[in-house]
Write a protein that holds these residues in place. Structure first.
Motif, short mmCIF file in Angstrom:
data_model
loop_
_atom_site.label_atom_id
_atom_site.label_comp_id
_atom_site.label_asym_id
_atom_site.label_seq_id
_atom_site.Cartn_x
_atom_site.Cartn_y
_atom_site.Cartn_z
N THR A 118 0.79 -1.23 0.00
CA THR A 118 0.00 0.00 0.00
C THR A 118 0.83 1.28 0.00
O THR A 118 0.27 2.37 0.07
CB THR A 118 -0.92 0.03 1.24
OG1 THR A 118 -0.11 0.22 2.42
CG2 THR A 118 -1.71 -1.25 1.39
N ILE A 119 2.15 1.16 -0.07
CA ILE A 119 3.00 2.34 0.16
C ILE A 119 3.53 2.97 -1.14
O ILE A 119 4.35 3.88 -1.08
CB ILE A 119 4.17 1.99 1.08
CG1 ILE A 119 4.99 0.83 0.52
CG2 ILE A 119 3.65 1.64 2.48
CD1 ILE A 119 6.19 0.45 1.37
N GLY A 120 3.04 2.50 -2.29
CA GLY A 120 3.45 3.12 -3.54
C GLY A 120 2.91 4.53 -3.68
O GLY A 120 2.00 4.95 -2.95
N ASP B 270 -4.60 15.53 2.97
CA ASP B 270 -4.77 14.11 2.67
C ASP B 270 -3.50 13.58 2.04
O ASP B 270 -2.61 14.35 1.65
CB ASP B 270 -5.97 13.90 1.74
CG ASP B 270 -6.65 12.55 1.93
OD1 ASP B 270 -5.93 11.55 2.15
OD2 ASP B 270 -7.88 12.48 1.84
N ILE B 271 -3.43 12.26 1.92
CA ILE B 271 -2.31 11.65 1.21
C ILE B 271 -2.73 11.24 -0.19
O ILE B 271 -1.88 10.96 -1.03
CB ILE B 271 -1.74 10.44 1.98
CG1 ILE B 271 -2.73 9.29 2.04
CG2 ILE B 271 -1.30 10.85 3.36
CD1 ILE B 271 -2.14 8.01 2.57
N THR C 125 -14.38 3.67 -6.19
CA THR C 125 -14.39 2.21 -6.30
C THR C 125 -15.73 1.65 -6.75
O THR C 125 -15.84 0.45 -7.01
CB THR C 125 -14.02 1.57 -4.95
OG1 THR C 125 -14.87 2.09 -3.92
CG2 THR C 125 -12.57 1.87 -4.60
N ALA C 126 -16.76 2.48 -6.85
CA ALA C 126 -18.07 2.00 -7.31
C ALA C 126 -18.89 3.18 -7.80
O ALA C 126 -18.68 4.33 -7.40
CB ALA C 126 -18.81 1.28 -6.18
N SER C 127 -19.84 2.88 -8.66
CA SER C 127 -20.66 3.93 -9.24
C SER C 127 -21.68 4.48 -8.27
O SER C 127 -22.01 5.67 -8.30
CB SER C 127 -21.40 3.40 -10.48
OG SER C 127 -22.15 2.23 -10.16
N SER D 137 -8.95 3.86 0.93
CA SER D 137 -7.88 4.63 0.27
C SER D 137 -6.52 3.96 0.47
O SER D 137 -5.62 4.14 -0.36
CB SER D 137 -7.85 6.07 0.80
OG SER D 137 -7.66 6.09 2.20
N ARG D 138 -6.38 3.15 1.53
CA ARG D 138 -5.13 2.41 1.73
C ARG D 138 -5.30 0.94 1.32
O ARG D 138 -4.58 0.43 0.48
CB ARG D 138 -4.66 2.51 3.18
CG ARG D 138 -3.33 1.79 3.40
CD ARG D 138 -2.89 1.81 4.86
NE ARG D 138 -2.47 3.13 5.28
CZ ARG D 138 -3.08 3.85 6.21
NH1 ARG D 138 -4.16 3.38 6.79
NH2 ARG D 138 -2.62 5.04 6.54
#
Length: 900
Positions: free
Chosen positions: A58-60, A433-434, A679-681, A610-611
């Protein structure tokens, strides 16, 4: 910029749930980071759940927010830090000057480190002079805070994780511990293995994975916890189990609490009817609790997230006070927090109704203590707006600026459409935010890039009051900054002194010193032993539980338990029984919305993804949002398992796929919280959730929203696996998850597709000269195609008017191959694995990537009878253990099929 990690192992802390597991991060020669459990950390002793184990994935920097941005003419553009800080500070200052300090607000997060939280609280309450700072922890544990303060006089968790090892009975209330706190659950499972006589009771409307460990499951009617525990209090009193000496010497208020418990709860049969549980099961729980001295009652969001959440907490605590089962090994009420630093935020006053160091806003002496220590120009004099009321005030225009830090309220808040209306109207929206693109960031006027896990440095406090270091092992990406530093930069630009911190160590030292300032034993939150740490001592700080002092030899002395001396934090030193009158959830009955919605987490995802959404192995277990409902309810409302349905309430609607998980009672539905606009509509469950709140804690009613379910009609279903991103504007419904080297899209549409090949090529962006293999059954509406580049699969699409599409697991495995074999190509067109390539089925064990078909095949062929035998054969269940309940079910199902 050099993005090489620090070239040695670093001990840190997991950024997920409140268990607070220690981790080690070790760079590998290929640039990856190996994550392992820290064997020396008391919270987990080397174990990690699959989410923690997947942190290295998850750190990319893909999708990271790396530079400040400001909005001009409706669009965001990159800006310098100088411009961004000036935009924030100047905007806040102008609004305060015109409208006063209560016209601005901060909305922060349990994802922050304690040092970040401290600076945010200091800025708002001590310098701006408003208590309009609240946190997403309001959504998960503020009822526990309020219950602790009413009963104990301060927000104090009495016990520690070691108490679970010593208990003779563990009661889990409103907690799917197996999925939401897996390492703590495995600790309980090991206790059960070592001492089978220990009783495990699960109180939850759903039959969750946690129930597989239970001796007794009470599937209470949603919202009836107070009836249940008031009934227990009455039963204990009638049975003569109370500790009279403890009650007389160390408590107040028993008579009033018992009077409240007598209303509707004195008769166990009446309680059983109201809670919709079997009378024999209820009496087994009551009798077992009465007969067992060492009882831990652990509770989580199922208790807290309610319009009666604080009363639920106190009804549990009342039972422990009556029996004197508190402050001693192996017993007590235990709040399991949801976020990694929910407790740390409470320590520094991160909630709108608290001051730093566990002091109270409504106490003039406390306000003077904090203001004097800070030398601040002012201090907030009244409680600020709690989360739900805060966003209502933004929409109403009384709050004109909001700074959102490390959270995504557009997804996580109840009545999320109201949050959208608020952000659309707000004069100044700042977001730190990240991630560059979130549902909330779309409304930002200023975006500020923050450091993420692995890059930031500070402390967190877990559910047992254990302070641990979260250490940096990655270099700073782009122009990202620590949240405490961003806040301090803005404070200084606004003209405030007192923010000249040069490190997280400096912030922590001030936090520790405030805890002892004018504290002559009156406040239990005390970090005296951590005051004056050198930078090296801070860097090498070992986990320690507060209160923290130093022994005669100078060694740190933590405190595993509180109240061992029977002294509580109220002025008279006594605990309080709280009268908890049972009441139904707010908006409990609505004829137009006859079902009750419950929300919560799934096993392998976290908050708004998000992670966790970056880790392919975490997508395999649950790839899309779902609506779990009883088969008879599905029949009644005209929806089918595997098909799409719309869930709607008076506040909003969403679409997801129906499933029958087998653990839901008639009249209820369950939907997970994680899916968002990226991630979804249309799967943000927050749009539906009842915004009613607890009148004491302000925590919303996430567990009881009246809803209806109806069919979401579509003409076709499809899925795509693609190495490149797709534009999905023309698709009626879609979900996206990350695979290994590709993205997986589940989709459905309403219009008939007459030219399927042309439509598929357009969707996938495939040119006419591409290597394109396809198959079409025009009469049946089935279409399959694969796009090959060189010898490697680039994309594939499978389309049908029905939901019976091919299994995804074996198709996903093709993306790891450098070239497709002839059998692979034939299988792609046939829609099934051919030759030696097997379909492993949906993932059960994410740690080792073991699918359901593999497990069932091994059970049948090798005559496996137990989970340890499955683990020895396949490794499944041998790491975090989150999948053990599912493996148990597969063992039973496979054996049942063989017997038939």
């Amino acid at each position: 910029m050099n993005l090489s990690p620090i070239p040695f192992a670093v001990r840190s802390t997991c950024p997920y749930c409140g268990v607070g597991c220690g981790v080690t991060a070790t760079p590998l020669p290929d640039g990856a980071i190996a994550i392992a459990g820290d064997a020396s950390h008391a919270a987990n002793r080397g174990r990690l759940c699959v989410k923690g184990a997947a942190l290295g994935e998850t750190i990319g920097l893909e999708g990271r927010l790396l530079h400040p941005a400001v909005r001009e003419d409706g669009a965001l553009r990159q800006a310098s830090w100088e411009e961004a800080i000036e935009r924030v500070a100047g905007g806040l200052r102008a609004i305060i000057d015109e409208h006063g300090p209560d016209a601005v607000a901060l909305y922060v997060s349990g994802q922050l480190l304690t040092e970040d939280y401290y600076v945010a609280n200091k800025l708002m309450k001590g310098y701006i002079g408003s208590a309009n700072i609240d946190t997403n922890s309001r959504l998960c544990m503020s009822s526990a805070v309020a219950g602790h303060k009413r009963a104990f006089g301060a927000d104090l968790v009495p016990g520690c994780y070691d108490d679970f090892d010593l208990a003779d009975m563990v009661v889990l209330v409103g907690s799917n511990t197996a999925w939401c706190h897996p390492i703590l659950f495995q600790r309980i499972a090991r206790l059960k293995d070592a001492r089978p006589e220990v009783r495990i009771v699960v109180i939850d409307p759903r039959r969750t994975a946690t129930c597989e460990l239970a001796d007794l499951h009470l599937p209470v009617k949603p919202g009836t916890d107070v009836w249940l525990f008031n009934g227990l209090l009455s039963y204990l009193a009638k049975s003569g189990v109370q500790d009279t000496a403890f009650i007389d010497a160390h408590t107040n208020g028993l008579a009033q609490a018992l009077d409240a418990a007598q209303v509707d709860c004195a008769d166990p049969l009446a309680v059983a009817r109201h809670c919709r549980v079997e009378p024999s099961d209820l009496m087994a729980f009551y009798g077992g609790f009465a007969a067992t001295t060492k009882v831990i009652t652990a509770f989580s969001q199922g208790v807290n997230q309610s319009s009666a959440g604080t009363d639920k907490v106190n009804s549990i605590i009342n039972c422990h006070l009556l029996t004197g089962r508190i402050g001693q090994p192996g017993m007590g009420p235990f709040s399991i927090t949801g976020q990694p630093n929910a407790m740390g935020g409470r320590e520094v006053g991160g909630l709108a109704n608290m001051l730093a160091a566990h002091m109270d806003l409504d106490n003039p002496q406390h306000r003077d203590t904090v203001q004097t220590f800070w030398s601040s120009p002012r201090i907030a004099e009244k409680g600020g707006l709690k989360a739900v009321d805060l966003f209502k005030a933004i929409e109403a225009g009384t709050v004109k600026a909001v700074w959102v830090i490390a959270t995504n309220p557009m997804v996580s808040m109840p009545d999320a459409n109201q949050v959208q209306r608020a952000l659309e109207k707000c004069e100044l929206v700042v977001v730190s935010d990240i991630i560059a693109s979130t549902d909330t960031n779309a409304f930002a006027d200023v975006l500020l890039p923050a450091l993420g896990w692995g890059e930031k440095d500070g402390t967190v406090t877990n559910s047992e009051r254990l302070i641990s270091r979260q250490r940096a092992f990655l270099p700073v990406p782009g122009e990202a900054r620590a949240d405490w530093r961003i806040l301090a930069d803005v404070a200084r630009r606004m003209g405030f002194d007192g923010f000249d911190f040069d490190s997280s160590h400096a912030v922590f030292d001030e936090h520790a010193r405030l805890s002892v300032f004018r504290n002559e034993g009156a406040r239990m939150f005390n970090l005296a032993g951590l005051c004056g740490l050198t930078a090296h001592e801070y860097d090498t700080l070992e986990p320690v539980q507060w209160p923290v002092r130093r022994g005669a030899d100078g060694a740190l002395q933590g405190s595993a338990r509180l109240f061992a001396d029977r002294r509580f934090a109220h002025a008279d030193g006594k605990a309080r029984f709280i009268a908890t009158a049972p009441r139904a959830p707010v908006n409990a009955v609505d004829p137009e919305y006859p079902l009750v919605l419950n929300t919560g987490r799934v096993r392998d995802q976290w908050h708004t993804m998000s992670r966790t959404g970056r880790a392919p192995r975490l997508a395999d277990h649950t790839a899309e949002a779902f609506i779990d409902m009883h088969p008879q309810d599905a029949l009644l409302y005209g929806v089918r398992e595997g098909e799409l349905a719309r869930v709607s309430s008076r506040w909003g609607a969403m679409v997801a796929r129906v499933q029958h998980g087998g653990g839901i009672a008639r009249g209820s539905v369950f939907v997970p919280i994680h899916w968002n606009g990226q991630t979804a509509s249309d799967a943000r469950v927050g749009t539906l959730v009842n915004p009613a709140v607890d009148p004491v804690s302000g925590e919303p009613e996430f567990k009881h929203t009246p809803v209806q379910v109806e069919r979401f009609g579509v003409a076709w279903h499809a899925f795509v696996l693609s190495r490149s991103e797709l534009a999905l504007d023309q698709v009626a419904h879609w979900t996206r998850v990350q695979g290994r080297g590709f993205a997986r899209y589940e989709m459905a549409g309403r219009g008939q597709l007459r030219e399927r090949a042309a439509w598929a090529r357009t969707l996938l962006g495939v040119t006419d000269d591409a290597d394109w293999l396809d198959y079409e059954d025009a009469s049946d509406g089935v279409y399959r195609a694969v796009h090959v580049v060189g010898e490697r699969i680039e994309q594939c699409i499978f389309l049908s008017p029905r939901t019976d599409l091919p299994a995804r697991a074996w198709l996903a495995s093709l993306f790891a191959s450098e070239s497709l074999t002839r059998l692979d190509r034939a299988g792609l067109l046939a829609g099934q694995a051919l030759g030696m390539r097997l379909d492993t089925g949906p993932t059960v064990c994410s740690c080792f990537g073991v699918g359901r078909n593999t497990i069932c095949d091994a059970i049948a062929k090798q005559d496996l009878r137990t989970v340890p035998e499955v683990t020895a054969c396949l490794k499944a269940g041998g790491n975090c253990g989150s999948c053990v309940p599912e493996i148990k079910v597969l063992l039973m199902q496979t054996r049942a099929r063989e017997a038939a």
